[in-house]
Design an enzyme around this catalytic site. Structure first.
Site: not given
Ligand code: NDP
Length: 281
Positions: A71, A75, A139-140, A162, A226, A248
């Site tokens: 996690t 990943k 990543g998600a 972005t 979640y 989620g």
């Molecule tokens: P990352 O750090 O890889 O990516 C974060 C993403 O969120 C980017 O696209 C970023 O945009 C965007 N972001 C962050 N803050 C803001 C904001 N204030 N407004 C708009 N966009 C924003 O995180 P992950 O992809 O790993 O995780 C994302 C979510 O998914 C988390 O909440 C995590 O808990 C959840 N998750 C749930 C899982 C499940 O099994 N239910 C499994 C994996 C993740 P930018 O590119 O512009 O920075």
């Protein structure tokens, strides 16, 4: 030290590695699956230190471990240390399931399966033919795009704060299905059937800067995050008259079930596990 004359059969050992890791529900989820499948196993948590991920995996493998879940934030590093991965993992450059097969490290990503199973089996949503918006490009989101497109939506639109990253992902996945990138605050003529918040904004009690027009009274709003209470995104979506808003947690349990199937060759029932753990989240 292990007694060399102790011939008691050992349960196969698994672990989840991440940082932070102490609040992970994976040990409980896998033990509930194991009880259901009448399998004995050990499942621990492993704290991955920055710069120490590879070493921690190799240590667990060398000590007889059979597999690991991976996690945040490892990943991509997990993908890089695999000897063998699926094409799905190669496109996503991400794995969440490692299997130790003699000397080989075999990797797979089950997050997409987790999301699609949760949507279709637990929430009764049909992806086929639907219009879907996914917000975020981290990543998600990377981990779920292929499986989501394979479920045959009519159109998948991706947007991100972005924008360039969303455009890159749309380009990368264009051969799999109908995906287009859009600016995050774009205003739409009609709402989506499904809106997935795949950003981490809810973790900071923030809303992505999307337009109200994405939600209508037939929209299912899905927050990948979640928690014990509805997220700020779920509340916002319901305020826009979304049909329903869900989190989620089911995705977490479903991706674990897919890992369990890889390791043990058993398909488990997920709904009783979701129900049992809901109270404790
Ligand atoms: P990352 O750090 O890889 O990516 C974060 C993403 O969120 C980017 O696209 C970023 O945009 C965007 N972001 C962050 N803050 C803001 C904001 N204030 N407004 C708009 N966009 C924003 O995180 P992950 O992809 O790993 O995780 C994302 C979510 O998914 C988390 O909440 C995590 O808990 C959840 N998750 C749930 C899982 C499940 O099994 N239910 C499994 C994996 C993740 P930018 O590119 O512009 O920075």
């Amino acid at each position: 030290m292990k007694d060399p004359f102790d011939f008691t059969p050992q349960s196969p050992r698994f672990s989840v590695i991440g940082n932070p890791i102490e609040h992970s529900l994976s040990p409980q989820i896998h033990q509930l699956f194991a009880r259901q499948a009448n399998i004995s196993l050990e499942y621990s948590t492993t704290l991955g230190e920055p710069g120490g991920f590879k070493q921690a995996v190799e240590h667990f493998k060398a000590s007889g471990g059979k597999g690991m879940n991976v996690t945040l934030p490892f990943k991509t590093q997990a993908f890089q240390l695999c000897d063998k991965t699926s094409d799905r993992a190669k496109l996503a450059q991400s794995v969440n399931t490692l299997s130790f097969d003699n000397d080989l490290v075999v990797g797979e990503t089950t997050d997409g399966q987790g999301l699609v199973q949760d949507l279709q089996n637990n929430h009764g949503f049909t992806i086929k033919g639907s219009r879907v918006l996914i917000i975020g490009a981290g990543g998600a989101v990377r981990g779920v795009l292929q499986t989501l497109l394979e479920a045959a939506p009519k159109q998948l639109t991706i947007c991100n704060r972005t924008q360039g990253v969303a455009m890159e992902l749309a380009h990368l996945y264009a051969d799999i299905g109908p995906i287009t990138a859009q600016t995050i605050n774009h205003s739409y003529d009609r709402p989506f059937d499904l809106v997935i918040n795949g950003t981490s904004a809810s973790l900071h009690n923030e809303l992505p800067q999307v337009d109200d027009s994405i939600i209508g009274n037939n929209t299912l709003a899905y927050d990948m995050m979640y928690a014990s209470k509805p997220s700020i995104f779920m509340k916002w979506a319901l305020d826009q008259n979304a049909k329903a808003a869900v989190d989620g947690f089911g995705m977490l349990v479903e991706q674990a079930a897919a890992s369990f199937n890889i390791w043990h060759g058993v398909k488990v029932q997920t709904q009783p596990v979701v129900a049992a753990l809901r109270q404790g989240v």
